[in-house]
Design an enzyme around this catalytic site. Structure first.
Site, PDB file in Angstrom:
ATOM      1  N   HIS A 118       0.815  -1.211   0.000  1.00 44.73           N
ATOM      2  CA  HIS A 118       0.000   0.000   0.000  1.00 44.73           C
ATOM      3  C   HIS A 118       0.853   1.268   0.000  1.00 44.73           C
ATOM      4  CE1 HIS A 118      -3.503  -2.430   2.008  1.00 44.73           C
ATOM      5  NE2 HIS A 118      -3.230  -2.812   0.770  1.00 44.73           N
ATOM      6  N   GLU A 141      -2.962  -6.141  -9.918  1.00 43.14           N
ATOM      7  CA  GLU A 141      -1.623  -5.887  -9.399  1.00 43.14           C
ATOM      8  C   GLU A 141      -0.639  -6.809 -10.114  1.00 43.14           C
ATOM      9  OE1 GLU A 141      -1.843  -6.231  -5.142  1.00 43.14           O
ATOM     10  OE2 GLU A 141      -3.589  -4.914  -5.026  1.00 43.14           O
ATOM     11  N   GLU A 180      -3.326 -13.170  -4.317  1.00 41.84           N
ATOM     12  CA  GLU A 180      -2.292 -12.136  -4.460  1.00 41.84           C
ATOM     13  C   GLU A 180      -1.101 -12.390  -3.546  1.00 41.84           C
ATOM     14  OE1 GLU A 180      -3.355  -8.276  -2.712  1.00 41.84           O
ATOM     15  OE2 GLU A 180      -5.417  -9.007  -2.538  1.00 41.84           O
TER      16      GLU A 180
END
Length: 400
Positions: free
Chosen positions: A230, A260, A356
């Site tokens: 982040h 991503e 992820e």
């Protein structure tokens, strides 16, 4: 002039992300839950629950908002600064509270709940101060935390929700391709990020001409900035051989999706390639495990074992995936559907979840940087459907 504590200001035409029938179906499930728990009225206060049950995504700016749901009514409570916009963008009734007198918000809520009722509230959102005011103004006979129940209800997506999430995933891909085209040595992170954001906002406007356009964003990181998932965008200039993290986040009517990817500028060294390929292999393995009947904890342990066998588990820093829907990094989550050791939720058809995996190699070591791939998958009756289209891995993502 006699100034009211609250009033109704309705003008214009209602424009909602979903049909009236969709909102009625959601409210019907909530009301069944309320009846089972003995709740007379729910006072929902979070952005995600109010958006889920009404379509209205508020901008708090220090002011409280609510949606009050009873057996027969659903009413959003909004501040005067918003005028009639909450009514136009929300299913059901709306009451505007005024600032002329402190705590008019709670007087407006009371006008719908009545006093002495069993009140459902969101324990993971309502502050201690606001909980005190709830008790003072509503004088409830009892209070019940409805947050865990509403989270479980939101975890199961309707066909209409899945269609919107699918469009969001396709929009994230559009941003990804725009970012890839913008990458070259000598440009700044912020320049690349803006290219991705602009492309996604144009795509959302094309697909949903009557929507509200806000909150779509990109985190594009390079070099040491890739070490956290982040980390915000900076003005760092890209250099040949840099590791990159592409992160696109289109927001459509409060619904969050993401893409991503790991990339490299022009070339990738041997040590980095080895780590990258290992993370891609974990990503593919993890996606193969996403099917009904498997718990989040069980799945997490299998991927942990995969990394441990390759002496890489120590470089993993967070969970392997999470739910999608009315949530984002800035408000709300469905913490009961995250791929972590401490989550025992069993996957079921109709859930939507990411895979992820991320490995962070510390600065100064061979292959330093953060490696992350991210796809969105819809759990089906016998497996999953991957709705992310942008390719992952070295073959496509050594760019510039």
């Amino acid at each position: 002039m006699e100034r009211p504590q609250h009033y109704r200001f309705h003008q214009g035409q209602k424009t909602l992300p979903f049909t009236d029938a969709e909102y009625e179906a959601r409210l019907a499930k909530l009301r069944r839950q309320m009846a089972e728990m003995g709740i007379d009225a729910c006072v929902l206060t979070s952005m995600h629950n109010i958006a889920y049950y009404s379509g209205f995504l508020y901008c708090a700016f220090g002011r409280p908002y609510a949606q009050v749901v009873t057996a027969r009514e659903t009413v959003t409570m909004s501040a005067g600064i918003d005028a009639a916009q909450p009514w136009r963008r929300g299913y059901g009734d709306n009451i505007t509270y005024t600032d002329w007198q402190r705590n008019n918000y709670w007087r407006a809520v009371l006008s719908i709940t009545g006093a002495g009722k069993v009140i459902g509230y969101e324990g993971d959102h309502l502050s201690i101060q606001q909980m005190g005011l709830l008790s003072e103004f509503l004088t409830p006979s009892d209070t019940v935390d409805i947050a865990p129940s509403t989270m479980r209800l939101r975890m199961h997506k309707s066909d209409a929700e899945i269609a919107l999430i699918r469009a969001g995933a396709a929009t994230a891909d559009v941003g990804g391709y725009a970012i890839k085209d913008a990458i070259k040595a000598g440009v700044r992170e912020i320049d690349v990020a803006m290219a991705g954001r602009d492309a996604m906002e144009l795509e959302i406007a094309r697909r949903y001409p009557d929507a509200e356009y806000r909150d779509t964003w990109v985190w594009f990181q390079s070099g040491i900035n890739t070490d956290g998932a982040h980390n915000p965008v900076t003005g760092r200039v890209l250099e040949r051989g840099d590791i990159l993290s592409l992160n696109t986040f289109p927001m459509i009517s409060g619904y969050y999706t993401a893409l991503e990817r790991t990339l490299f500028v022009e070339e990738v060294d041997a040590a980095s390639l080895k780590i990258w390929e290992a993370n891609v292999a974990a990503h593919e393995y993890g996606m193969s495990l996403l099917k009904p009947g498997v718990s989040c904890a069980q799945l997490t342990q299998k991927i942990n074992d995969f990394f441990a066998e390759r002496d890489l588990l120590q470089y993993r820093t967070f969970g392997y995936g999470h739910s999608f829907g009315v949530l984002s990094h800035y408000y709300g989550r469905e913490a009961g559907l995250e791929l972590r050791e401490d989550i025992d939720t069993v996957l079921e058809p109709g859930m939507v979840i990411s895979m992820e995996p991320m490995l962070t190699i510390p600065d100064g070591q061979p292959g330093a940087g953060g490696y992350r791939e991210h796809d969105i998958l819809v759990i089906s009756e016998d497996g999953n459907e991957n709705i992310t289209g942008y390719p992952y891995g070295p073959e496509f993502n050594v760019v510039g």
